[in-house]
Design a protein around this motif. Structure first.
Motif, PDB file in Angstrom:
ATOM      1  N   ASP A  31      -5.619  -4.357  -3.242  1.00 21.23           N
ATOM      2  CA  ASP A  31      -6.814  -3.919  -2.514  1.00 21.23           C
ATOM      3  C   ASP A  31      -7.962  -4.924  -2.643  1.00 21.23           C
ATOM      4  OD1 ASP A  31      -7.594  -3.571  -5.116  1.00 21.23           O
ATOM      5  OD2 ASP A  31      -7.596  -1.377  -5.041  1.00 21.23           O
ATOM      6  N   ALA A  65       0.301  -0.154  -5.286  1.00 16.19           N
ATOM      7  CA  ALA A  65      -0.832   0.095  -4.382  1.00 16.19           C
ATOM      8  C   ALA A  65      -2.192  -0.021  -5.065  1.00 16.19           C
ATOM      9  CB  ALA A  65      -0.687   1.461  -3.725  1.00 16.19           C
ATOM     10  N   LYS A  66      -2.303   0.365  -6.306  1.00 13.91           N
ATOM     11  CA  LYS A  66      -3.590   0.367  -7.000  1.00 13.91           C
ATOM     12  C   LYS A  66      -3.885  -0.942  -7.729  1.00 13.91           C
ATOM     13  CE  LYS A  66      -4.393   4.593  -5.764  1.00 13.91           C
ATOM     14  NZ  LYS A  66      -5.446   4.863  -4.748  1.00 13.91           N
ATOM     15  N   ARG A  67      -3.017  -1.933  -7.575  1.00 10.80           N
ATOM     16  CA  ARG A  67      -3.231  -3.202  -8.255  1.00 10.80           C
ATOM     17  C   ARG A  67      -4.406  -3.935  -7.605  1.00 10.80           C
ATOM     18  NH1 ARG A  67      -0.209  -2.730 -12.947  1.00 10.80           N
ATOM     19  NH2 ARG A  67       1.748  -1.675 -12.407  1.00 10.80           N
ATOM     20  N   THR A  68      -5.135  -4.675  -8.433  1.00 15.95           N
ATOM     21  CA  THR A  68      -6.347  -5.356  -7.927  1.00 15.95           C
ATOM     22  C   THR A  68      -6.014  -6.417  -6.891  1.00 15.95           C
ATOM     23  OG1 THR A  68      -6.209  -6.900  -9.772  1.00 15.95           O
ATOM     24  CG2 THR A  68      -7.605  -4.959 -10.059  1.00 15.95           C
ATOM     25  N   LEU A 118       0.827  -1.216   0.000  1.00 15.18           N
ATOM     26  CA  LEU A 118       0.000   0.000   0.000  1.00 15.18           C
ATOM     27  C   LEU A 118       0.855   1.257   0.000  1.00 15.18           C
ATOM     28  CD1 LEU A 118      -2.875  -1.001   2.461  1.00 15.18           C
ATOM     29  CD2 LEU A 118      -2.945  -0.901  -0.041  1.00 15.18           C
ATOM     30  N   PRO A 144       3.762   3.132  -4.634  1.00 16.72           N
ATOM     31  CA  PRO A 144       2.916   3.701  -5.690  1.00 16.72           C
ATOM     32  C   PRO A 144       2.757   2.778  -6.896  1.00 16.72           C
ATOM     33  CG  PRO A 144       4.424   5.358  -4.851  1.00 16.72           C
ATOM     34  CD  PRO A 144       4.857   4.069  -4.242  1.00 16.72           C
TER      35      PRO A 144
END
Length: 459
Positions: free
Chosen positions: A98, A92-95, A86, A89
């Motif tokens: 999260d 962090a936005k990878r499926t 997290l 960068p």
């Protein structure tokens, strides 16, 4: 999961040889996973992927696909650690961060591949669902796993390289026009290349386990046996042998073998030989033809002056040493110039050829007829212990008789007589020059005596 599974990767053609035989890294994946107490570990190298997961097979696959693209693997350090995805960068936005499987920790170790192969590096990744760090011991142990992987890759590369080299060497041996032979110190063939089929007519398997000397021509056994003895003694470094060996259909084949002694790489002691064998039949035929041309008259096929000089010297030597007598005949075709002037030079050549053939038919097996040049011929007759003069006279009369028969050329009948001068050694001279001089004087006397006759030097 022990087997490699397909993994989306651009694999260059240069890497296909080694990646197809890469080590099975499943065990190292399990060790790395257990060192960190993580649920997932994997290794990938080019198109291969090895997994060690406590979860479902699909755990971490999508994560690895992103990690290898998003992170600068091996750029600054062989071990890259993301304590919490997290906070990264790039991830962090990878499926898979999260969402399921909620990967929060990533550690990737780049394992160096052998420098010579220029292949894509191998990577070891460990994933966890909890943020974490690595202590010094875990780092050290993970690096040790990487070292083991590097050693395995090096060994795999060397094995594959050796296999490729072996294939190349075999290709060279099996497509070479020369026959390649590997033998031991006893001369037994251990390997023989397929070109032996065209050389000797055998299949390679028919000759392996046998000695080359078994099919060597009897006249070549001495020299070839000496060569093989040098090999057995470990004395021969390199050598060249020209030898005849028996073809499968029974005829003899001249061949040249370039032989080199080989050594055991462990002990340094001689352990056999390697030979490159080629057919030299045409060369031998050419050499034989040149030797024939150098020693024979091209028009009549009789021995020439060079052979005459050697045979006369040999006869004189044996006459001195053993008392073996011989007669030397010097002969001219009577009125040969008139034959040339009347019928032409082609007719003259025909007369010379016919004279040579008739001389050959008339003489004995031990005797030799020679063309000295022009219409001059010579004969060396070996004499028995019986009356030498009678034997020589009988031979002279026989030669005159066979030359008295007409010679037909293009419808014309040509009559050619023969004048002969005879010297008997050793009584007419102790050396070759004196015997020849005596026979020449006798020939001159025969011509003065009316031609188509013979005279002895002693008379």
């Amino acid at each position: 999961m022990n087997e490699p599974v397909p993994f989306s990767s651009a694999t260059s053609s240069d890497t296909s040889a080694i990646t197809s035989s890469s080590p099975d890294f499943s065990a190292l994946c399990r060790i790395a996973r257990d060192i960190l107490g993580a649920p997932f570990a994997c290794m990938w190298q080019s198109g291969n992927l090895w997994l060690a997961s406590t979860e479902d097979r699909a755990f971490g696959l999508s994560a690895i696909a992103d990690v290898r693209i998003a992170l600068p693997l091996g750029k600054t350090s062989p071990l890259l650690v993301v304590r919490d995805t997290l906070d990264c960068p790039a991830l962090a936005k990878r499926t898979w961060v999260d969402g399921e499987p909620h990967v929060r920790f990533v550690a990737v170790l780049t394992v160096a591949t052998p420098e010579a192969c220029h292949f894509e590096p191998c990577h070891l990744a460990v994933l966890d669902t909890q943020p974490r760090d690595l202590d010094d011991d875990q780092r050290r142990r993970l690096l040790d796993v990487g070292a083991l992987a590097a050693q395995a890759l090096q060994l795999a590369w060397e094995a594959q390289l050796a296999s490729l080299q072996e294939k190349e060497f075999r290709l060279l041996a099996e497509t070479s026009t020369d026959t390649i032979v590997r033998g031991n110190l006893d001369g037994i063939r251990l390997y023989i290349s397929p070109s032996v089929r065209s050389l000797l007519g055998y299949e390679p398997e028919e000759l392996i386990g046998l000695r080359a000397i078994d099919i060597v021509h009897p006249d070549d056994l001495g020299s070839f046996g000496a060569l093989m003895a040098s090999i057995r003694a470990g004395e021969l470094e390199t050598g060249v042998s020209e030898v005849r060996q028996r073809h499968k259909d029974g005829h003899w084949v001249w061949m040249e073998a370039s032989v080199r002694l080989t050594y055991d790489p462990a002990t340094g002691k001689p352990n056999g030989y390697v030979a490159s064998v080629r057919d030299i039949q045409r060369r031998k035929q050419a050499e034989s033809h040149l030797e024939y041309l150098a020693s024979h008259d091209t028009l009549t096929g009789l021995a020439n002056r060079a052979i005459f000089d050697r045979r006369l010297a040999d006869a004189v030597f044996h006459a001195r040493r053993d008392g073996r007598r011989f007669a030397l005949f010097c002969m001219d075709i009577d009125r040969f110039k008139r034959i040339n002037d009347t019928f032409g030079h082609q007719a003259g050549d025909a007369v010379l050829r016919e004279a040579a053939m008739r001389l050959q038919v008339a003489i004995g097996a031990e005797d030799i007829a020679i063309r000295l040049g022009g219409d001059e011929f010579a004969l060396i007759q070996m004499l028995d212990d019986a009356d030498a003069a009678v034997s020589a006279a009988n031979m002279a009369q026989r030669l005159i008789d066979v030359m008295a028969r007409p010679i037909f050329f293009r419808g014309s009948e040509i009559l050619a007589g023969l004048s002969i001068g005879i010297a008997v050694a050793p009584q007419d001279g102790p050396d070759a020059d004196l015997v020849l001089s005596a026979a020449d004087r006798a020939l001159y006397a025969a011509k003065l005596g009316g031609r188509n006759t013979y005279r002895f030097a002693s008379c």
